[in-house]
Scaffold this active site. Structure first.
Site, short mmCIF file in Angstrom:
data_model
loop_
_atom_site.label_atom_id
_atom_site.label_comp_id
_atom_site.label_asym_id
_atom_site.label_seq_id
_atom_site.Cartn_x
_atom_site.Cartn_y
_atom_site.Cartn_z
N ASP A 269 -2.62 24.05 7.41
CA ASP A 269 -2.04 23.72 8.73
C ASP A 269 -2.64 24.53 9.88
O ASP A 269 -1.95 24.85 10.85
CB ASP A 269 -0.50 23.92 8.72
CG ASP A 269 0.19 23.06 7.67
OD1 ASP A 269 -0.30 21.95 7.40
OD2 ASP A 269 1.21 23.51 7.11
N SER B 94 2.95 17.87 15.28
CA SER B 94 1.55 18.04 15.68
C SER B 94 0.65 17.26 14.72
O SER B 94 0.91 17.24 13.52
CB SER B 94 1.13 19.51 15.58
OG SER B 94 2.08 20.37 16.17
N HIS C 211 2.16 17.27 11.03
CA HIS C 211 2.97 18.42 10.59
C HIS C 211 4.22 18.48 11.47
O HIS C 211 4.13 18.34 12.69
CB HIS C 211 2.15 19.70 10.73
CG HIS C 211 2.86 20.90 10.21
ND1 HIS C 211 2.99 21.15 8.86
CD2 HIS C 211 3.52 21.89 10.85
CE1 HIS C 211 3.69 22.26 8.70
NE2 HIS C 211 4.03 22.73 9.89
#
Ligand code: GRF
Length: 179
Positions: A136, A127, A100
């Site tokens: 997420d 990340s 992400h």
């Protein structure tokens, strides 16, 4: 590996693979450039089924079958633009990772670079996290910081973060499969 678009992370994962092997590239977008690269340049097995208008249960069942056929242990997502169904995520719990383009838990979802710039942040990054039913929000397995420069726009920041993604993802995936 699951992708929908250009597949630059796919390429990084293939080119810097250690402790893992990319055995299948799958996509919900038959026109994904990454899929072409996988087929033509990396000579990897690919699977695609345009998910538009397809029953979600049927689509995920087909995906699961092809992953099993290829004895996939871990699913790595990069730019995969379809939300995986809760049933699929439960079936593969603890075995799906994603990259992400933000320092999670900051900026889940889309437009991360524009949001970091609008907030006046001086540091951004990327990340790698476990995929759970919440978008997420799974455990962060590793992250890398990238400076935000005064004249950055979303495109220049994205390019700098992408470079960091290409280093981080192969590293974290190796550690993850070796844990
Ligand atoms: C990357 O920015 C990744 O962080 C995000 O989607 C983008 C995928 O890029 N999840 P690519 O297809 O790997 O080039």
């Amino acid at each position: 590996m699951l992708i929908s678009g250009r597949g630059s992370n796919l390429r990084a994962l293939v080119e810097h693979a250690s402790c893992y092997e990319v055995v299948l590239v799958a996509s919900n977008n038959p026109f994904s450039a990454g899929l072409d690269w996988a087929r033509m340049q990396a000579l990897l097995p690919t699977w695609t089924w345009d998910s538009k208008g397809v029953d979600t249960g049927e689509w995920h069942a087909a995906l699961s079958r092809v992953l099993d056929d290829h004895r996939v242990g871990t699913i790595a997502l990069a730019g995969f633009m379809r939300i995986l169904s809760p049933a699929f995520v439960r079936e593969w719990a603890g075995r799906i990772v994603n990259i992400h383009p933000s320092l999670l838990p900051k900026y889940r979802g889309l437009a991360t670079h524009a949001r970091a710039l609008a907030a006046g942040d001086t540091v951004s990054g990327c990340s790698v996290h476990l995929v759970t039913e919440e978008l997420d929000a799974g455990d962060v397995l590793g992250s890398a910081e990238v400076p935000i420069l005064p004249d950055d726009d979303a495109a220049s920041l994205e390019a700098r973060v992408l470079e960091a993604e290409h280093k981080l993802y192969p590293q974290v995936l190796s550690e993850f499969v070796n844990r």
